[in-house]
Design a protein around this motif. Sequence first.
Motif, short mmCIF file in Angstrom:
data_model
loop_
_atom_site.label_atom_id
_atom_site.label_comp_id
_atom_site.label_asym_id
_atom_site.label_seq_id
_atom_site.Cartn_x
_atom_site.Cartn_y
_atom_site.Cartn_z
N SER A 179 61.30 64.97 9.63
CA SER A 179 62.56 64.33 9.27
C SER A 179 63.39 64.03 10.51
O SER A 179 63.17 64.59 11.58
CB SER A 179 63.35 65.24 8.32
OG SER A 179 63.66 66.46 8.96
N VAL A 180 64.36 63.11 10.33
CA VAL A 180 65.29 62.80 11.41
C VAL A 180 66.03 64.08 11.78
O VAL A 180 66.45 64.86 10.92
CB VAL A 180 66.28 61.71 10.95
CG1 VAL A 180 67.34 61.47 12.04
CG2 VAL A 180 65.55 60.42 10.64
N GLY A 181 66.19 64.29 13.07
CA GLY A 181 66.84 65.52 13.53
C GLY A 181 65.86 66.62 13.87
O GLY A 181 66.27 67.71 14.29
N LYS A 182 64.57 66.36 13.65
CA LYS A 182 63.53 67.32 14.00
C LYS A 182 62.62 66.71 15.07
O LYS A 182 62.58 65.49 15.27
CB LYS A 182 62.67 67.68 12.78
CG LYS A 182 63.45 68.30 11.62
CD LYS A 182 63.76 69.76 11.87
CE LYS A 182 64.36 70.39 10.62
NZ LYS A 182 64.60 71.84 10.80
N VAL A 183 61.86 67.54 15.75
CA VAL A 183 60.92 67.09 16.77
C VAL A 183 59.64 67.91 16.67
O VAL A 183 59.68 69.09 16.31
CB VAL A 183 61.53 67.21 18.19
CG1 VAL A 183 61.77 68.66 18.55
CG2 VAL A 183 60.65 66.54 19.23
N GLY A 184 58.52 67.25 16.94
CA GLY A 184 57.24 67.93 16.90
C GLY A 184 56.77 68.34 18.28
O GLY A 184 56.88 67.58 19.24
N ILE A 185 56.26 69.55 18.38
CA ILE A 185 55.70 70.05 19.64
C ILE A 185 54.26 70.48 19.35
O ILE A 185 54.02 71.29 18.45
CB ILE A 185 56.49 71.27 20.18
CG1 ILE A 185 57.96 70.91 20.39
CG2 ILE A 185 55.85 71.78 21.47
CD1 ILE A 185 58.83 72.12 20.65
N GLU A 186 53.33 69.92 20.09
CA GLU A 186 51.93 70.31 19.94
C GLU A 186 51.49 71.05 21.20
O GLU A 186 51.54 70.50 22.31
CB GLU A 186 51.04 69.10 19.69
CG GLU A 186 49.62 69.46 19.29
CD GLU A 186 48.80 68.25 18.84
OE1 GLU A 186 47.74 68.01 19.45
OE2 GLU A 186 49.25 67.57 17.90
N LEU A 187 51.05 72.29 21.01
CA LEU A 187 50.70 73.15 22.12
C LEU A 187 49.21 73.48 22.10
O LEU A 187 48.65 73.80 21.04
CB LEU A 187 51.45 74.49 22.04
CG LEU A 187 52.97 74.50 22.06
CD1 LEU A 187 53.47 75.85 21.56
CD2 LEU A 187 53.46 74.26 23.47
N THR A 188 48.58 73.44 23.26
CA THR A 188 47.26 74.05 23.42
C THR A 188 47.48 75.31 24.25
O THR A 188 48.00 75.24 25.37
CB THR A 188 46.28 73.12 24.14
OG1 THR A 188 46.13 71.91 23.39
CG2 THR A 188 44.91 73.78 24.30
N ILE A 189 47.09 76.45 23.68
CA ILE A 189 47.37 77.72 24.35
C ILE A 189 46.10 78.55 24.53
O ILE A 189 45.17 78.45 23.76
CB ILE A 189 48.43 78.55 23.60
CG1 ILE A 189 47.96 78.87 22.17
CG2 ILE A 189 49.76 77.81 23.58
CD1 ILE A 189 48.92 79.80 21.41
N GLU A 190 46.11 79.35 25.58
CA GLU A 190 45.03 80.28 25.88
C GLU A 190 45.48 81.66 25.42
O GLU A 190 46.55 82.13 25.80
CB GLU A 190 44.77 80.27 27.39
CG GLU A 190 43.58 81.08 27.84
CD GLU A 190 43.39 80.97 29.34
OE1 GLU A 190 42.23 81.07 29.77
OE2 GLU A 190 44.38 80.78 30.07
N THR A 191 44.66 82.31 24.58
CA THR A 191 45.05 83.58 23.98
C THR A 191 43.96 84.63 24.14
O THR A 191 42.89 84.36 24.68
CB THR A 191 45.35 83.40 22.47
OG1 THR A 191 44.11 83.30 21.76
CG2 THR A 191 46.19 82.17 22.22
N ARG A 192 44.24 85.81 23.58
CA ARG A 192 43.25 86.89 23.63
C ARG A 192 42.33 86.88 22.41
O ARG A 192 41.39 87.67 22.35
CB ARG A 192 43.96 88.24 23.74
CG ARG A 192 44.73 88.43 25.04
CD ARG A 192 45.23 89.86 25.19
NE ARG A 192 46.21 90.20 24.18
CZ ARG A 192 47.53 90.01 24.30
NH1 ARG A 192 48.01 89.44 25.40
NH2 ARG A 192 48.35 90.37 23.34
#
Length: 405
Positions: A369-382
Amino acid sequence: MLMLAYEDIVAARARIRSGVVETGCPASFALAAHGEGRFHLKAEFRQRTGSFKDRGSLNKLLRLDPAAREAGVVAGSAGNHAQALAYHASRLGIACTIVMPVHAPLIKVANTRGYGAQVIQTGETLSDGMALVERLTSEKGLTPVHAFDDFDVMAGQGTMGLEILEQVPEVTTVIVPIGGGGMISGIATAMRERRPGIRVIGVEAAASPGAQASLAAGAPAHLESSDTLADGIAVKRIGDLTFPHLQAFVDDVVLIDEEQITRAIFFLLESEKVVVEGGGAVSVAAILEGEVDLRSSDTTVCILSGGNIDMNLVSRIIDRALWADGRLARLAVVVRDRPGYLNEVTALVAIEGANVLHIEHTRAFGDISVGKVGIELTIETRGPEHIAKIVVKLRELGHRVEELS
């Protein structure tokens, strides 16, 4: 029925000894955690051209009469056989012509030319080029050197079996990759002569199950192979000469799929610190996947038949294996479009001990929706539990989070 003689393998060993590497067969402590008994790895990727093919190619070349040497040799191959034959022919001063498909891997074409062979690329598949091999044999008098269906080639590959018996005298089981059957025929002939009770297990790619299908049919069967990481053992038909040896000496043939091959290559990279191609890793895959019935009293030798793998492919295999193991993850996080929220997400990931490898920040998602933003992360984990904890923590902050496949 013509069969390879044990004496021919002994003679081949004396003949090729100075021209090939007597590869090591060290114990694998990492593999012992995945199966019963003790394990050793026969390191054929240490041969001069990176695979076991050096043995059979050299034995065949040394068996040529003077006229055949003068005329030269020809073979159809897209990989390891081409490189081995080219290298040893050049070393012996024998002209060598290799017919390869037009889409053969560039590194293998370059290596084969670099070893001194004339390379002719024609056709979409290796089978397409075999007509040219036959024509060159007929018109120019070249001697064809088959990759596996030749007693001299089989005898050369069988020298591996003699080495294993000396290096690991307590061996009870040997696990061998199968393509056309030359390697397993030679090894089984050598080892069964000296140790009749030894078990010989063959391993094929599920995408190219020619040996298993042929044994079920009672004769060599023609199969159309699918694409496989184990391209070095993907053949459409096993040999007429090798087939009786599979019937007589091989206790079982198991199949390994593409994901299992990927895991085996990665296991060898991470745990054994060696780079092995798909066809060379299937023997280890059979252990990792529990396809071979073993006892605590067994000593098993896995043949690592080659190491000629494209480094770009290795990179993709590493990423895929880390993903499957839960050590890489992609998260889609939806936050309010206000200063500080991106920092909040990345700070939480850091606090939880994960590492951000890649990040994308966008307002263009249709479901945001308007007022929101998407963040796509590639992460290294255990691992998976670590990922789950990070997801929970992000949701506790009020963010919408989805783990992407």
